[in-house]
Design an enzyme around this catalytic site. Structure first.
Site, PDB file in Angstrom:
ATOM      1  N   TYR A 220       0.856  -1.199   0.000  1.00  0.00           N
ATOM      2  CA  TYR A 220       0.000   0.000   0.000  1.00  0.00           C
ATOM      3  C   TYR A 220       0.888   1.244   0.000  1.00  0.00           C
ATOM      4  CZ  TYR A 220      -2.807   3.794   1.892  1.00  0.00           C
ATOM      5  OH  TYR A 220      -3.415   5.010   2.087  1.00  0.00           O
TER       6      TYR A 220
HETATM    7  N1  LIG Z   1      -8.609   6.967   6.116  1.00  0.00           N
HETATM    8  C1  LIG Z   1      -7.299   7.010   6.354  1.00  0.00           C
HETATM    9  O1  LIG Z   1      -6.846   6.803   7.497  1.00  0.00           O
HETATM   10  C2  LIG Z   1      -6.334   7.338   5.252  1.00  0.00           C
HETATM   11  C3  LIG Z   1      -5.023   7.620   5.594  1.00  0.00           C
HETATM   12  C4  LIG Z   1      -4.118   7.922   4.583  1.00  0.00           C
HETATM   13  C5  LIG Z   1      -4.531   7.975   3.251  1.00  0.00           C
HETATM   14  N2  LIG Z   1      -5.812   7.706   2.954  1.00  0.00           N
HETATM   15  C6  LIG Z   1      -6.200   7.787   1.539  1.00  0.00           C
HETATM   16  O2  LIG Z   1      -7.316   8.664   1.424  1.00  0.00           O
HETATM   17  C7  LIG Z   1      -8.160   8.237   0.341  1.00  0.00           C
HETATM   18  C8  LIG Z   1      -9.571   8.020   0.839  1.00  0.00           C
HETATM   19  O3  LIG Z   1      -9.501   7.028   1.833  1.00  0.00           O
HETATM   20  P1  LIG Z   1     -10.778   6.566   2.676  1.00  0.00           P
HETATM   21  O4  LIG Z   1     -10.302   6.337   4.051  1.00  0.00           O
HETATM   22  O5  LIG Z   1     -11.908   7.480   2.425  1.00  0.00           O
HETATM   23  O6  LIG Z   1     -11.054   5.141   2.033  1.00  0.00           O
HETATM   24  P2  LIG Z   1     -12.401   4.516   1.428  1.00  0.00           P
HETATM   25  O7  LIG Z   1     -12.045   3.120   1.047  1.00  0.00           O
HETATM   26  O8  LIG Z   1     -13.522   4.744   2.342  1.00  0.00           O
HETATM   27  O9  LIG Z   1     -12.645   5.403   0.116  1.00  0.00           O
HETATM   28  C9  LIG Z   1     -12.085   5.079  -1.139  1.00  0.00           C
HETATM   29  C10 LIG Z   1     -13.237   5.037  -2.151  1.00  0.00           C
HETATM   30  O10 LIG Z   1     -12.692   4.854  -3.442  1.00  0.00           O
HETATM   31  C11 LIG Z   1     -13.477   3.906  -4.156  1.00  0.00           C
HETATM   32  N3  LIG Z   1     -12.592   3.261  -5.136  1.00  0.00           N
HETATM   33  C12 LIG Z   1     -11.558   2.424  -4.880  1.00  0.00           C
HETATM   34  N4  LIG Z   1     -10.982   2.053  -6.047  1.00  0.00           N
HETATM   35  C13 LIG Z   1     -11.670   2.676  -7.053  1.00  0.00           C
HETATM   36  C14 LIG Z   1     -11.566   2.682  -8.461  1.00  0.00           C
HETATM   37  N5  LIG Z   1     -10.643   1.959  -9.077  1.00  0.00           N
HETATM   38  N6  LIG Z   1     -12.441   3.433  -9.180  1.00  0.00           N
HETATM   39  C15 LIG Z   1     -13.408   4.166  -8.546  1.00  0.00           C
HETATM   40  N7  LIG Z   1     -13.566   4.190  -7.204  1.00  0.00           N
HETATM   41  C16 LIG Z   1     -12.694   3.457  -6.468  1.00  0.00           C
HETATM   42  C17 LIG Z   1     -14.015   2.938  -3.095  1.00  0.00           C
HETATM   43  O11 LIG Z   1     -15.224   2.315  -3.504  1.00  0.00           O
HETATM   44  C18 LIG Z   1     -14.202   3.861  -1.892  1.00  0.00           C
HETATM   45  O12 LIG Z   1     -15.533   4.329  -1.806  1.00  0.00           O
HETATM   46  C19 LIG Z   1      -7.493   6.978  -0.213  1.00  0.00           C
HETATM   47  O13 LIG Z   1      -6.650   7.353  -1.298  1.00  0.00           O
HETATM   48  C20 LIG Z   1      -6.630   6.484   0.945  1.00  0.00           C
HETATM   49  O14 LIG Z   1      -5.526   5.721   0.503  1.00  0.00           O
HETATM   50  C21 LIG Z   1      -6.733   7.375   3.905  1.00  0.00           C
HETATM   51  O1  LIG Z   2      -2.029   6.886   7.825  1.00  0.00           O
HETATM   52  C1  LIG Z   2      -2.098   6.129   6.848  1.00  0.00           C
HETATM   53  O2  LIG Z   2      -1.599   6.399   5.759  1.00  0.00           O
HETATM   54  C2  LIG Z   2      -2.780   4.792   7.029  1.00  0.00           C
HETATM   55  O3  LIG Z   2      -3.798   4.989   7.976  1.00  0.00           O
HETATM   56  C3  LIG Z   2      -4.562   3.825   8.224  1.00  0.00           C
HETATM   57  O4  LIG Z   2      -3.705   2.727   8.536  1.00  0.00           O
HETATM   58  P1  LIG Z   2      -3.308   2.433  10.088  1.00  0.00           P
HETATM   59  O5  LIG Z   2      -2.601   3.594  10.670  1.00  0.00           O
HETATM   60  O6  LIG Z   2      -2.635   1.125  10.120  1.00  0.00           O
HETATM   61  O7  LIG Z   2      -4.738   2.381  10.773  1.00  0.00           O
HETATM   62  P2  LIG Z   2      -5.500   1.103  11.412  1.00  0.00           P
HETATM   63  O8  LIG Z   2      -5.553   0.009  10.443  1.00  0.00           O
HETATM   64  O9  LIG Z   2      -6.755   1.636  11.937  1.00  0.00           O
HETATM   65  O10 LIG Z   2      -4.539   0.660  12.626  1.00  0.00           O
HETATM   66  C4  LIG Z   2      -4.338   1.602  13.704  1.00  0.00           C
HETATM   67  C5  LIG Z   2      -3.374   0.983  14.661  1.00  0.00           C
HETATM   68  O11 LIG Z   2      -3.970  -0.170  15.270  1.00  0.00           O
HETATM   69  C6  LIG Z   2      -3.084  -1.282  15.172  1.00  0.00           C
HETATM   70  N1  LIG Z   2      -3.908  -2.489  15.108  1.00  0.00           N
HETATM   71  C7  LIG Z   2      -4.600  -2.773  13.981  1.00  0.00           C
HETATM   72  C8  LIG Z   2      -5.391  -3.892  13.939  1.00  0.00           C
HETATM   73  C9  LIG Z   2      -5.459  -4.758  15.068  1.00  0.00           C
HETATM   74  O12 LIG Z   2      -6.136  -5.787  15.074  1.00  0.00           O
HETATM   75  N2  LIG Z   2      -4.733  -4.421  16.176  1.00  0.00           N
HETATM   76  C10 LIG Z   2      -3.957  -3.311  16.232  1.00  0.00           C
HETATM   77  O13 LIG Z   2      -3.336  -3.040  17.244  1.00  0.00           O
HETATM   78  C11 LIG Z   2      -2.268  -1.017  13.939  1.00  0.00           C
HETATM   79  O14 LIG Z   2      -1.012  -1.677  14.004  1.00  0.00           O
HETATM   80  C12 LIG Z   2      -2.097   0.492  13.998  1.00  0.00           C
HETATM   81  O15 LIG Z   2      -0.990   0.811  14.832  1.00  0.00           O
HETATM   82  C13 LIG Z   2      -5.357   3.487   6.995  1.00  0.00           C
HETATM   83  O16 LIG Z   2      -6.068   2.275   7.212  1.00  0.00           O
HETATM   84  C14 LIG Z   2      -4.473   3.266   5.828  1.00  0.00           C
HETATM   85  O17 LIG Z   2      -5.335   3.407   4.660  1.00  0.00           O
HETATM   86  C15 LIG Z   2      -3.301   4.219   5.713  1.00  0.00           C
HETATM   87  O18 LIG Z   2      -3.694   5.204   4.809  1.00  0.00           O
END
Ligand SMILES: NC(=O)c1ccc[n+]([C@@H]2O[C@H](COP(=O)([O-])OP(=O)(O)OC[C@H]3O[C@@H](n4cnc5c(N)ncnc54)[C@H](O)[C@@H]3O)[C@@H](O)[C@H]2O)c1
Ligand SMILES: O=C(O)[C@H]1O[C@H](OP(=O)(O)OP(=O)(O)OC[C@H]2O[C@@H](n3ccc(=O)[nH]c3=O)[C@H](O)[C@@H]2O)[C@H](O)[C@@H](O)[C@H]1O
Length: 405
Positions: free
Chosen positions: A216
């Site tokens: 990822y």
């Molecule tokens: N939520 C977090 O903690 C977090 C942290 C860091 C980065 N991000 C990034 O932020 C963005 C949004 O994340 P989110 O948490 O809302 O995730 P999410 O999975 O809820 O939203 C992503 C959306 O994109 C759609 N999607 C995926 N692949 C697609 C494709 N090929 N074509 C069209 N639609 C598609 C999915 O159906 C989903 O609704 C992502 O790029 C994710 O990597 C999220």
């Molecule tokens: O900032 C990001 O870029 C990422 O943010 C998010 O990832 P993470 O920070 O890993 O969040 P999340 O899965 O909630 O785990 C939170 C904590 O719980 C721990 N964790 C997890 C699962 C479990 O069973 N036990 C546990 O301790 C685990 O080790 C971690 O320390 C987004 O999912 C990802 O899309 C990416 O964008």
């Protein structure tokens, strides 16, 4: 059988096979709408759908943007689309509504956006024909690119999904944007995970990011390199936002804060990961409303792309920012806060962090975003989780009534 008769029979056979073939195409196109790009094109050309898209993309304020939000049915996408529409921008969503987690949650977010006059086109960012059609219809000024395969651990199960959406999908989108005249400005979601195994904290945008610890993270790092090439060659204005573990109402069921809540309410065991020698695992958890402000700040400070039709006419803006909370919290503390909010004792086990791509800690230096985007996070984990839990209990209550944002 003489020759003319033989020819006559083979002509009848050819006509028969052609009819069967056409019949099958008709059957599948009627029974599986949107199953192919040509269906999606009809979907765009149909006057009703077209009206909804144009209406959704039309700004309500004079100097409003026209924004394509990819991933609009997602967690961050739904909140960003809501904020943009509420301030008067035109917003059209695009989402493939994939089954990475419960589609019903994506459909509920879609319903909420519909109530706020935001329409989501159901399609894939790899569908260049659909994207081109959309851009020609709405002439977007900006793209908020959030569609991606998210999640660190799932890459161990389905690596192809990350290549499909995070690499193929991003290139497909940029290929369409470069040909537009005028080209849109692009803001997209990178990730804190690009810092990977870095030791120096807090993480800063000037740090090297050569040690991604998950596929990822590698696809997000690749996205930053891809953005650089489309900026350099085609003059696309591109801003990458490295979100740090975003949480809040309407969140993602695959994330720990969400499924810990679900499992704790059911009395199911949860595993809290720890590093070697009992190292405390922590995250710079960032509340969704702060992330939204960062996204809008990036859109508002994005300068115009400098190319058109794929030809670059001058240097264009290329930026990357950390959007975090600058106060990492141990995961064990997250569990304690949830215990108090849910009024339950967690049935937890502390286990060594599996080799699943997770990193031990994240911590954002946000001085660049603060200076250039006016980014200023205000929500601490306790307050943010309180809002999440209130939403969770309302959304999943037995009556099934959906809550509002
Ligand atoms: N939520 C977090 O903690 C977090 C942290 C860091 C980065 N991000 C990034 O932020 C963005 C949004 O994340 P989110 O948490 O809302 O995730 P999410 O999975 O809820 O939203 C992503 C959306 O994109 C759609 N999607 C995926 N692949 C697609 C494709 N090929 N074509 C069209 N639609 C598609 C999915 O159906 C989903 O609704 C992502 O790029 C994710 O990597 C999220
Ligand atoms: O900032 C990001 O870029 C990422 O943010 C998010 O990832 P993470 O920070 O890993 O969040 P999340 O899965 O909630 O785990 C939170 C904590 O719980 C721990 N964790 C997890 C699962 C479990 O069973 N036990 C546990 O301790 C685990 O080790 C971690 O320390 C987004 O999912 C990802 O899309 C990416 O964008």
């Amino acid at each position: 059988m003489d020759k003319p008769l033989r020819t006559h029979f083979s002509l009848i056979k050819l006509i028969a096979w052609t009819c069967i073939f056409l019949g099958l195409i008709l059957f599948f196109s009627l029974h599986y709408p949107h199953s192919s790009p040509s269906n999606r094109l009809k979907y765009l050309e149909d006057s009703d759908w077209k009206y909804q898209i144009l209406n959704s993309g039309r700004p309500k304020s004079r100097n409003g943007f026209r924004v394509l939000v990819t991933g609009a049915a997602g967690f961050v996408g739904m909140h960003v689309s809501t904020a943009l529409r509420q301030r008067g921008d035109g917003v059209v969503g695009l989402d493939n509504f994939n089954g990475y987690y419960e589609k019903s949650l994506k459909r509920a977010r879609e319903d909420l956006l519909k109530s706020k006059d935001v329409f989501i086109v159901e399609g894939d960012i790899n569908d260049g024909v659909l994207l081109t059609k959309l851009f020609k219809l709405v002439k977007f000024t900006h793209v908020m690119h959030l569609a991606a395969q998210a999640g660190v651990r799932y890459a161990m199960k389905n690596p192809g999904s990350y290549v499909h959406s995070n690499i193929g999908g991003f290139v497909s989108l940029l290929e369409v944007c470069k040909l537009m005249n005028p080209q849109p400005a692009i803001v997209w979601a990178s990730s804190s995970s690009v810092y990977g195994l870095n030791k120096k904290v807090p993480f800063s945008e000037i740090d090297r990011t050569d040690n991604p610890s998950s596929l990822y993270a590698a696809t997000k790092k690749a996205g930053e390199a891809i953005a650089h090439t489309y900026n350099h060659i085609h003059g696309l204005s591109i801003t990458g936002l490295r979100f740090f573990t975003v949480y809040g109402p309407w969140g993602r069921p695959d994330m720990a804060y969400f499924f810990f809540t679900r499992d704790m309410l059911k009395g199911k065991q949860i595993s809290v990961f720890e590093g070697l020698n009992g190292f405390t695992v922590s995250r710079d958890f960032t509340y969704i409303d702060d992330i939204v402000k960062g996204c809008l700040g990036a859109l508002d400070t994005a300068t115009k792309s400098t190319g058109s039709g794929g030809v670059k006419k001058g240097p264009a803006q290329l930026r990357v920012y950390n959007l975090g909370n600058t106060s990492p919290v141990p995961v064990s503390k997250l569990v304690n806060i949830l215990e108090k909010l849910l009024k339950v004792k967690a049935n937890k086990v502390v286990s060594p962090m599996p080799a699943n791509g997770d990193v031990l800690f994240t911590h954002a230096n946000i001085s660049l975003a603060r200076r250039e985007l006016g980014y200023k996070p205000t929500t601490d984990l306790q307050s943010g989780l309180k809002k999440f839990v209130a939403w969770y209990l309302d959304y999943y209550k037995p009556s099934g009534k959906k809550s509002s944002v």
